[in-house]
Design an enzyme around this catalytic site. Structure first.
Site, PDB file in Angstrom:
ATOM      1  N   GLU A 155     -57.663 -21.464 -64.827  1.00 43.65           N
ATOM      2  CA  GLU A 155     -56.561 -21.527 -65.823  1.00 43.65           C
ATOM      3  C   GLU A 155     -55.349 -22.110 -65.135  1.00 43.65           C
ATOM      4  O   GLU A 155     -54.124 -21.656 -65.474  1.00 43.65           O
ATOM      5  CB  GLU A 155     -56.421 -20.254 -66.536  1.00 43.65           C
ATOM      6  CG  GLU A 155     -57.759 -20.091 -67.428  1.00 43.65           C
ATOM      7  CD  GLU A 155     -57.570 -19.042 -68.612  1.00 43.65           C
ATOM      8  OE1 GLU A 155     -56.079 -18.915 -69.095  1.00 43.65           O
ATOM      9  OE2 GLU A 155     -58.480 -18.274 -68.917  1.00 43.65           O
TER      10      GLU A 155
HETATM   11  C1  LIG Z   1     -65.569 -19.248 -61.859  1.00 45.47           C
HETATM   12  C2  LIG Z   1     -64.933 -20.518 -62.592  1.00 45.47           C
HETATM   13  C3  LIG Z   1     -64.637 -20.397 -64.142  1.00 45.47           C
HETATM   14  C4  LIG Z   1     -64.162 -21.355 -64.628  1.00 45.47           C
HETATM   15  N1  LIG Z   1     -63.937 -21.195 -66.091  1.00 45.47           N
HETATM   16  C5  LIG Z   1     -63.622 -22.621 -66.684  1.00 45.47           C
HETATM   17  C6  LIG Z   1     -63.598 -22.462 -68.218  1.00 45.47           C
HETATM   18  O1  LIG Z   1     -64.214 -21.585 -68.986  1.00 45.47           O
HETATM   19  N2  LIG Z   1     -63.329 -23.684 -68.840  1.00 45.47           N
HETATM   20  C7  LIG Z   1     -62.966 -24.751 -68.129  1.00 45.47           C
HETATM   21  O2  LIG Z   1     -62.324 -25.552 -68.765  1.00 45.47           O
HETATM   22  N3  LIG Z   1     -62.579 -24.643 -66.700  1.00 45.47           N
HETATM   23  C8  LIG Z   1     -63.204 -23.465 -66.312  1.00 45.47           C
HETATM   24  N4  LIG Z   1     -63.110 -23.402 -64.655  1.00 45.47           N
HETATM   25  C9  LIG Z   1     -62.353 -24.637 -63.930  1.00 45.47           C
HETATM   26  C10 LIG Z   1     -60.964 -24.382 -63.223  1.00 45.47           C
HETATM   27  O3  LIG Z   1     -60.010 -24.220 -64.353  1.00 45.47           O
HETATM   28  C11 LIG Z   1     -60.771 -25.596 -62.301  1.00 45.47           C
HETATM   29  O4  LIG Z   1     -61.705 -25.288 -61.568  1.00 45.47           O
HETATM   30  C12 LIG Z   1     -59.308 -25.609 -61.897  1.00 45.47           C
HETATM   31  O5  LIG Z   1     -58.433 -26.017 -62.929  1.00 45.47           O
HETATM   32  C13 LIG Z   1     -59.180 -26.475 -60.514  1.00 45.47           C
HETATM   33  O6  LIG Z   1     -59.686 -27.724 -61.001  1.00 45.47           O
HETATM   34  P1  LIG Z   1     -60.489 -28.434 -59.683  1.00 45.47           P
HETATM   35  O7  LIG Z   1     -61.841 -27.372 -59.415  1.00 45.47           O
HETATM   36  O8  LIG Z   1     -61.012 -29.774 -60.363  1.00 45.47           O
HETATM   37  O9  LIG Z   1     -59.847 -28.529 -58.310  1.00 45.47           O
HETATM   38  P2  LIG Z   1     -58.692 -29.730 -58.222  1.00 45.47           P
HETATM   39  O10 LIG Z   1     -58.147 -30.300 -59.374  1.00 45.47           O
HETATM   40  O11 LIG Z   1     -59.648 -30.664 -57.551  1.00 45.47           O
HETATM   41  O12 LIG Z   1     -57.753 -29.279 -57.102  1.00 45.47           O
HETATM   42  C14 LIG Z   1     -58.197 -28.919 -55.770  1.00 45.47           C
HETATM   43  C15 LIG Z   1     -57.125 -28.625 -54.888  1.00 45.47           C
HETATM   44  O13 LIG Z   1     -55.856 -29.404 -55.224  1.00 45.47           O
HETATM   45  C16 LIG Z   1     -54.925 -28.917 -55.631  1.00 45.47           C
HETATM   46  N5  LIG Z   1     -54.153 -29.981 -56.275  1.00 45.47           N
HETATM   47  C17 LIG Z   1     -54.319 -30.812 -57.105  1.00 45.47           C
HETATM   48  N6  LIG Z   1     -53.456 -31.465 -57.847  1.00 45.47           N
HETATM   49  C18 LIG Z   1     -52.464 -31.024 -57.121  1.00 45.47           C
HETATM   50  C19 LIG Z   1     -51.048 -31.409 -57.173  1.00 45.47           C
HETATM   51  N7  LIG Z   1     -50.701 -32.317 -58.273  1.00 45.47           N
HETATM   52  N8  LIG Z   1     -50.077 -30.784 -56.369  1.00 45.47           N
HETATM   53  C20 LIG Z   1     -50.556 -29.786 -55.564  1.00 45.47           C
HETATM   54  N9  LIG Z   1     -51.944 -29.526 -55.428  1.00 45.47           N
HETATM   55  C21 LIG Z   1     -52.702 -29.931 -56.257  1.00 45.47           C
HETATM   56  C22 LIG Z   1     -55.106 -27.636 -56.337  1.00 45.47           C
HETATM   57  O14 LIG Z   1     -54.375 -26.633 -56.487  1.00 45.47           O
HETATM   58  C23 LIG Z   1     -56.599 -27.458 -55.510  1.00 45.47           C
HETATM   59  O15 LIG Z   1     -55.927 -26.358 -54.557  1.00 45.47           O
HETATM   60  C24 LIG Z   1     -63.492 -22.490 -64.100  1.00 45.47           C
HETATM   61  C25 LIG Z   1     -63.540 -22.440 -62.570  1.00 45.47           C
HETATM   62  C26 LIG Z   1     -64.344 -21.556 -61.844  1.00 45.47           C
HETATM   63  C27 LIG Z   1     -64.483 -21.918 -60.429  1.00 45.47           C
END
Ligand SMILES: Cc1cc2nc3c(=O)[nH]c(=O)nc-3n(C[C@H](O)[C@H](O)[C@H](O)COP(=O)(O)OP(=O)(O)OC[C@H]3O[C@@H](n4cnc5c(N)ncnc54)[C@H](O)[C@@H]3O)c2cc1C
Length: 381
Positions: free
Chosen positions: A363
């Site tokens: 989230e």
């Molecule tokens: C167990 C679990 C349950 C989940 N449940 C749901 C769900 O029900 N529905 C749903 O839609 N999603 C869900 N998610 C997804 C979750 O919301 C995302 O994993 C999260 O938003 C991060 O996205 P990403 O994994 O693509 O990481 P990325 O966006 O690739 O980020 C990787 C890293 O880079 C950093 N980063 C990225 N952009 C920036 C920026 N502009 N400035 C600084 N730092 C940055 C991030 O903070 C992170 O540290 C779930 C994830 C998990 C692991």
């Protein structure tokens, strides 16, 4: 300013505490080991009204405020964060989103079942290439006569295989970028909808996280939520409230670990005295208790602002950012206070430490919360 809880709030908190201790605690370690979804327990939570807490009773909900919801979330999360994430997604993303932005037919058809726990919901925004950057939606929903054709992949979906109804965000008008995105209600048994294998996770292992595939899924037009192009706003508004629930989940994980550490420190003796009498341990307990109290105030403030219909974007982001850090710090120290026993499953704190990490990721990661808060502070958006 009145910091007292009402009698109703205390009753709800105590009911959630009782439920967590009697129904969730037995078997929580085994469910974590086996990655087993708490099916029976979630069913009971629905029967007790914990899955549609803020929904109007005319749609089958409990009609309670956000403060009641976060009090219950804290208590459930102290014992089983795998159960509380189900509660959080169903209450604050799915039910809240539908109640506030769905039309009457959608509420009658779907919300009434979700609010009572008869059906479970999932919120599907994240994709392989769209996590923090949620505007980069690759899933498409192309308009045809009386339906949309849905194609694409969603990642990391909580309640991925256990949900009955899925709120799916998809791009309809690519040229309009995020203003061309829509949100849809999708049913599990529709043709072309496939569920990937369960993710093998570090924490909240009892929860049910899957990727989802949509291959030419026909979504009737009446299942679009809100006006054409409302999907991105829908997702952002819904997540702003969802964060308060995750903040309360983090708070519960922290306070659960603190309570276990306090008790252990009063029982475990070294050098002829209980370890809580060593100042190094007592000061750790002080830091934990103080940070938890601060996190609780941030959660309460955000919930209160939501209940007053104020703008809670910043307070919700601050509550999640801070409470999730407190959950990490507190659980690490709780393991330390338990010594060797902290490193094994029987004492619960190692699980709480693993569960804490996700509250800094989903989230909106902590970095994204900082972006949200800084934009308001600086006045860039
Ligand atoms: C167990 C679990 C349950 C989940 N449940 C749901 C769900 O029900 N529905 C749903 O839609 N999603 C869900 N998610 C997804 C979750 O919301 C995302 O994993 C999260 O938003 C991060 O996205 P990403 O994994 O693509 O990481 P990325 O966006 O690739 O980020 C990787 C890293 O880079 C950093 N980063 C990225 N952009 C920036 C920026 N502009 N400035 C600084 N730092 C940055 C991030 O903070 C992170 O540290 C779930 C994830 C998990 C692991």
């Amino acid at each position: 300013m009145d910091f007292n809880l009402t009698e109703e709030h205390i009753m709800i908190r105590d009911a959630a505490r009782d439920f967590a201790r009697t129904e969730l605690l037995p078997g929580v370690i085994e469910r974590d080991n086996k990655q087993e979804f708490p099916k029976e327990q979630i069913k009971k939570m629905g029967e007790l009204g914990f899955l549609g807490m803020m929904v109007d009773p005319k749609y089958g909900g409990s009609g309670l405020d956000t403060i009641s919801y976060i009090l219950a979330m804290e208590e459930i999360s102290k014992i089983d964060a795998s159960a509380s994430v189900v509660m959080s997604v169903n209450n604050s993303l799915v039910c809240w989103g539908l109640e506030h932005f769905g039309n009457e037919e959608q509420k009658q058809k779907y919300l009434t079942k979700l609010a009572t726990g008869e059906s479970l919901g999932a919120f599907c925004l994240s994709e392989p290439e769209a996590g923090s950057d949620a505007t980069s939606q690759k899933t498409t929903a192309i308009e045809h006569d009386d339906y949309y054709l849905l194609n694409g992949t969603k990642n990391w979906i909580t309640n991925g295989s256990t949900a009955d109804f899925y709120l799916v965000i998809a791009q309809t008008h690519i040229e309009k970028e995020h203003k061309g995105i829509n949100a849809f209600i999708v049913e599990k048994n529709w043709d072309g909808f496939d569920i990937g294998p369960k993710e093998d996770k570090l924490g909240i292992r009892g929860s049910d996280t899957h990727s989802l595939q949509f291959n030419d899924v026909k979504v009737p037009k009446e299942n679009r939520i809100g006006p054409d192009g409302f999907g991105f706003k829908f997702a952002m508004k819904t997540l702003a409230g969802g964060r308060i629930g995750i903040a309360a989940q983090a708070l519960g994980i922290a306070s659960g670990a603190y309570e276990l550490a306090l008790k252990y420190s009063q029982e475990r003796k070294t050098f002829g005295t209980a370890i809580c009498n060593h100042q190094a341990i007592a000061f750790k307990l002080v830091d934990m208790a103080t940070q938890i109290e601060a996190a609780r105030h941030l959660c309460m403030k955000a919930a209160w602002e939501k209940d007053q219909n104020m703008d809670y974007t910043v307070s919700g982001a601050m509550a999640k950012l801070y409470a999730s850090q407190v959950a990490m710090d507190t659980t690490v120290e709780a393991v330390q206070i338990h010594g060797g026993n902290g490193f094994v499953k029987d004492y619960h704190v190692e699980r709480l430490m693993r569960d804490a990490k996700i509250t800094q990721i989903y989230e909106g990661t902590s970095e994204i919360q900082k972006i949200i808060i800084s934009r308001r502070l600086i006045g860039t958006k």
